[in-house]
Design a protein around this motif. Structure first.
Motif, PDB file in Angstrom:
ATOM      1  N   LEU A   1       0.868  -1.172   0.000  1.00 56.10           N
ATOM      2  CA  LEU A   1       0.000   0.000   0.000  1.00 56.10           C
ATOM      3  C   LEU A   1       0.906   1.222   0.000  1.00 56.10           C
ATOM      4  CD1 LEU A   1      -2.942   1.023   0.108  1.00 56.10           C
ATOM      5  CD2 LEU A   1      -2.699   1.134   2.599  1.00 56.10           C
ATOM      6  N   MET A   2       0.883   1.957  -1.116  1.00 54.07           N
ATOM      7  CA  MET A   2       1.767   3.107  -1.263  1.00 54.07           C
ATOM      8  C   MET A   2       1.271   4.285  -0.430  1.00 54.07           C
ATOM      9  SD  MET A   2       2.537   2.971  -5.372  1.00 54.07           S
ATOM     10  CE  MET A   2       0.868   2.464  -5.821  1.00 54.07           C
ATOM     11  N   ASN A   3       2.232   5.020   0.111  1.00 55.64           N
ATOM     12  CA  ASN A   3       1.934   6.288   0.761  1.00 55.64           C
ATOM     13  C   ASN A   3       1.502   7.269  -0.327  1.00 55.64           C
ATOM     14  OD1 ASN A   3       2.213   8.936   1.809  1.00 55.64           O
ATOM     15  ND2 ASN A   3       3.603   8.200   3.384  1.00 55.64           N
ATOM     16  N   THR A   4       0.281   7.779  -0.253  1.00 59.30           N
ATOM     17  CA  THR A   4      -0.264   8.612  -1.325  1.00 59.30           C
ATOM     18  C   THR A   4       0.650   9.792  -1.642  1.00 59.30           C
ATOM     19  OG1 THR A   4      -2.527   8.010  -0.681  1.00 59.30           O
ATOM     20  CG2 THR A   4      -2.259   9.974  -2.055  1.00 59.30           C
ATOM     21  N   GLN A   5       1.201  10.426  -0.606  1.00 54.04           N
ATOM     22  CA  GLN A   5       2.051  11.594  -0.824  1.00 54.04           C
ATOM     23  C   GLN A   5       3.368  11.219  -1.503  1.00 54.04           C
ATOM     24  OE1 GLN A   5       0.361  11.085   2.104  1.00 54.04           O
ATOM     25  NE2 GLN A   5      -1.151  12.673   1.577  1.00 54.04           N
ATOM     26  N   ALA A   6       3.820   9.975  -1.305  1.00 53.66           N
ATOM     27  CA  ALA A   6       5.103   9.547  -1.859  1.00 53.66           C
ATOM     28  C   ALA A   6       4.945   8.656  -3.090  1.00 53.66           C
ATOM     29  CB  ALA A   6       5.902   8.799  -0.783  1.00 53.66           C
ATOM     30  N   LYS A   7       3.716   8.487  -3.549  1.00 53.83           N
ATOM     31  CA  LYS A   7       3.438   7.522  -4.616  1.00 53.83           C
ATOM     32  C   LYS A   7       4.227   7.818  -5.887  1.00 53.83           C
ATOM     33  CE  LYS A   7      -0.428   5.839  -7.432  1.00 53.83           C
ATOM     34  NZ  LYS A   7      -1.900   5.886  -7.620  1.00 53.83           N
ATOM     35  N   GLU A   8       4.211   9.055  -6.334  1.00 55.38           N
ATOM     36  CA  GLU A   8       4.898   9.401  -7.576  1.00 55.38           C
ATOM     37  C   GLU A   8       6.395   9.118  -7.466  1.00 55.38           C
ATOM     38  OE1 GLU A   8       5.537  13.289 -10.520  1.00 55.38           O
ATOM     39  OE2 GLU A   8       3.947  13.283  -8.999  1.00 55.38           O
ATOM     40  N   SER A   9       6.976   9.482  -6.333  1.00 56.55           N
ATOM     41  CA  SER A   9       8.407   9.237  -6.126  1.00 56.55           C
ATOM     42  C   SER A   9       8.698   7.745  -6.060  1.00 56.55           C
ATOM     43  CB  SER A   9       8.868   9.911  -4.829  1.00 56.55           C
ATOM     44  OG  SER A   9       8.721  11.303  -4.909  1.00 56.55           O
ATOM     45  N   PHE A  10       7.822   6.999  -5.401  1.00 60.39           N
ATOM     46  CA  PHE A  10       8.017   5.552  -5.277  1.00 60.39           C
ATOM     47  C   PHE A  10       8.003   4.880  -6.646  1.00 60.39           C
ATOM     48  CE2 PHE A  10       5.846   1.367  -4.984  1.00 60.39           C
ATOM     49  CZ  PHE A  10       6.869   0.666  -4.371  1.00 60.39           C
ATOM     50  N   LEU A  11       7.010   5.205  -7.478  1.00 56.58           N
ATOM     51  CA  LEU A  11       6.891   4.561  -8.784  1.00 56.58           C
ATOM     52  C   LEU A  11       8.063   4.908  -9.691  1.00 56.58           C
ATOM     53  CD1 LEU A  11       3.054   4.943  -9.429  1.00 56.58           C
ATOM     54  CD2 LEU A  11       4.293   2.868  -8.804  1.00 56.58           C
ATOM     55  N   LYS A  12       8.523   6.145  -9.628  1.00 59.83           N
ATOM     56  CA  LYS A  12       9.677   6.545 -10.428  1.00 59.83           C
ATOM     57  C   LYS A  12      10.930   5.819  -9.957  1.00 59.83           C
ATOM     58  CE  LYS A  12      11.756   8.910 -13.604  1.00 59.83           C
ATOM     59  NZ  LYS A  12      11.489   8.632 -15.046  1.00 59.83           N
ATOM     60  N   ASP A  13      11.096   5.744  -8.650  1.00 60.93           N
ATOM     61  CA  ASP A  13      12.246   5.047  -8.072  1.00 60.93           C
ATOM     62  C   ASP A  13      12.196   3.565  -8.428  1.00 60.93           C
ATOM     63  OD1 ASP A  13      14.569   5.210  -6.108  1.00 60.93           O
ATOM     64  OD2 ASP A  13      13.346   3.654  -5.168  1.00 60.93           O
ATOM     65  N   GLN A  14      11.000   2.968  -8.362  1.00 57.41           N
ATOM     66  CA  GLN A  14      10.836   1.550  -8.690  1.00 57.41           C
ATOM     67  C   GLN A  14      11.170   1.297 -10.155  1.00 57.41           C
ATOM     68  OE1 GLN A  14       6.808  -0.182  -8.566  1.00 57.41           O
ATOM     69  NE2 GLN A  14       7.640  -1.721  -7.174  1.00 57.41           N
ATOM     70  N   GLU A  15      10.731   2.184 -11.038  1.00 60.84           N
ATOM     71  CA  GLU A  15      11.031   2.034 -12.461  1.00 60.84           C
ATOM     72  C   GLU A  15      12.545   2.073 -12.710  1.00 60.84           C
ATOM     73  OE1 GLU A  15       9.713   4.047 -16.747  1.00 60.84           O
ATOM     74  OE2 GLU A  15       9.054   4.927 -14.848  1.00 60.84           O
ATOM     75  N   ASN A  16      13.247   2.976 -12.048  1.00 57.18           N
ATOM     76  CA  ASN A  16      14.698   3.069 -12.202  1.00 57.18           C
ATOM     77  C   ASN A  16      15.398   1.829 -11.670  1.00 57.18           C
ATOM     78  OD1 ASN A  16      14.514   5.618 -13.355  1.00 57.18           O
ATOM     79  ND2 ASN A  16      14.723   6.684 -11.392  1.00 57.18           N
ATOM     80  N   ARG A  17      14.925   1.312 -10.552  1.00 51.74           N
ATOM     81  CA  ARG A  17      15.546   0.131  -9.949  1.00 51.74           C
ATOM     82  C   ARG A  17      15.355  -1.108 -10.823  1.00 51.74           C
ATOM     83  NH1 ARG A  17      15.002   0.329  -3.359  1.00 51.74           N
ATOM     84  NH2 ARG A  17      15.738   2.476  -3.088  1.00 51.74           N
ATOM     85  N   VAL A  18      14.158  -1.266 -11.373  1.00 45.15           N
ATOM     86  CA  VAL A  18      13.910  -2.405 -12.255  1.00 45.15           C
ATOM     87  C   VAL A  18      14.820  -2.323 -13.479  1.00 45.15           C
ATOM     88  CG1 VAL A  18      12.221  -3.458 -13.815  1.00 45.15           C
ATOM     89  CG2 VAL A  18      11.544  -2.823 -11.490  1.00 45.15           C
ATOM     90  N   ALA A  19      14.965  -1.128 -14.038  1.00 50.00           N
ATOM     91  CA  ALA A  19      15.823  -0.960 -15.212  1.00 50.00           C
ATOM     92  C   ALA A  19      17.265  -1.352 -14.903  1.00 50.00           C
ATOM     93  CB  ALA A  19      15.755   0.481 -15.696  1.00 50.00           C
ATOM     94  N   LYS A  20      17.737  -1.046 -13.707  1.00 49.75           N
ATOM     95  CA  LYS A  20      19.120  -1.356 -13.327  1.00 49.75           C
ATOM     96  C   LYS A  20      19.337  -2.850 -13.103  1.00 49.75           C
ATOM     97  CE  LYS A  20      20.059   3.097 -11.090  1.00 49.75           C
ATOM     98  NZ  LYS A  20      20.312   3.772  -9.798  1.00 49.75           N
ATOM     99  N   GLN A  21      18.299  -3.565 -12.690  1.00 47.51           N
ATOM    100  CA  GLN A  21      18.434  -4.975 -12.325  1.00 47.51           C
ATOM    101  C   GLN A  21      17.782  -5.919 -13.331  1.00 47.51           C
ATOM    102  OE1 GLN A  21      20.272  -5.815  -9.608  1.00 47.51           O
ATOM    103  NE2 GLN A  21      20.616  -3.619  -9.287  1.00 47.51           N
ATOM    104  N   ILE A  22      17.367  -5.420 -14.474  1.00 48.13           N
ATOM    105  CA  ILE A  22      16.523  -6.189 -15.386  1.00 48.13           C
ATOM    106  C   ILE A  22      17.195  -7.478 -15.857  1.00 48.13           C
ATOM    107  CG2 ILE A  22      17.268  -5.005 -17.496  1.00 48.13           C
ATOM    108  CD1 ILE A  22      14.268  -5.054 -18.345  1.00 48.13           C
TER     109      ILE A  22
END
Length: 204
Positions: free
Chosen positions: A109-130
C-alpha cells in the motif's frame, strides 16, 4: 481490453485437502472459451495454507458472465479477498514459464504523498536490475490505485540466491518494496511478502 483478478485464500489446515479437490474440479470450467487468457495458482511455502491466484480475462464482460455461470458464493470458513486490477506495463519483464519454481509475491500500500516518487524510483531500480529478472509483473487495484501486488519469479531458489543481494538489500526488497535504508525506511504505508511455489491444478 483485458482485465485481471487476483485472489487469496487463507485455508484452514483441516480443510486444505478438501479445498484443493474442489479447486481441481472447478478448474475445468476456466477455459479460453469463457474468456480466460491466463490463470495460475501459487502456494505459499512459509504459510502453506495461503493460496494466491492470478487470472487474466478478455474483458470485464467475460468475467461477469463467468461469475454468473460458474462462480458461486462460498459456504466454507475460508478467509480471503479479491482485487480487480490493471497491469502496470512499464514493469513487465519476461513471460511466465512452468520452469519458474520460486515466486515472490508482494502486496503493498503506497503512501499517497510519496506515490509518484516511489513509482519513479521503482522504475529506475527495475531498469538497473533487469538482467537478473526472469519474470516480473506489477498490478494496481482498479478501485484503490495506491494498492499494488507484484509477482517476481525465478527458476529456483539457487538462481535467486545468485542475484539476491543489491547492496544492503535483498532483491525483492530493493525492487518491490522500495526500501531506502537497511533500517527499513520505505515509501509504503504497509506491505506483506509471500514466498510461493506454483500450484498446478488440472485444467489450469
Amino acid at each position: 481490453m483485458s482485465m485481471f483478478t487476483i485472489c487469496t485464500d487463507f485455508v484452514a489446515e483441516e480443510e486444505f485437502d478438501e479445498t484443493l479437490e474442489q479447486m481441481i474440479l472447478s478448474e475445468k470450467n476456466f477455459t479460453s472459451e469463457i474468456g480466460v487468457l491466463f490463470r495460475r495458482f501459487f502456494l505459499c511455502t512459509s504459510q502453506s495454507r495461503v493460496i494466491w491466484s492470478l487470472t487474466e480475462w478478455e474483458s470485464e464482460i467475460h468475467y461477469n458472465n463467468a461469475v454468473q455461470s460458474i462462480m458461486k458464493n462460498r459456504r466454507d470458513n475460508r478467509i480471503g479477498y479479491k482485487i480487480f486490477c490493471n497491469e502496470d506495463k512499464k514493469f513487465g519483464v519476461g513471460e511466465f514459464s512452468d520452469d519458474l519454481s520460486h515466486i515472490v509475491i508482494t502486496h503493498g500500500l503506497m503512501n499517497t504523498q510519496a506515490k509518484e516518487s516511489f513509482l519513479k524510483d521503482q522504475e529506475n531500480r527495475v531498469a538497473k536490475q533487469i538482467e537478473k529478472l526472469s519474470w516480473l509483473r506489477v498490478y494496481h487495484n482498479s478501485y484503490n490505485p495506491d494498492e499494488y501486488i507484484a509477482f517476481l519469479g525465478f527458476v529456483d531458489k539457487y538462481i535467486l540466491n545468485l542475484v539476491h543481494r543489491v547492496g544492503d538489500f535483498q532483491l525483492e526488497e530493493y525492487l518491490l518494496i522500495g526500501l531506502r535504508k537497511p533500517s527499513g525506511e520505505a515509501f509504503l504505508a504497509g506491505y506483506d511478502q509471500f514466498i510461493c511455489t506454483p500450484l498446478l491444478l488440472t485444467g489450469s
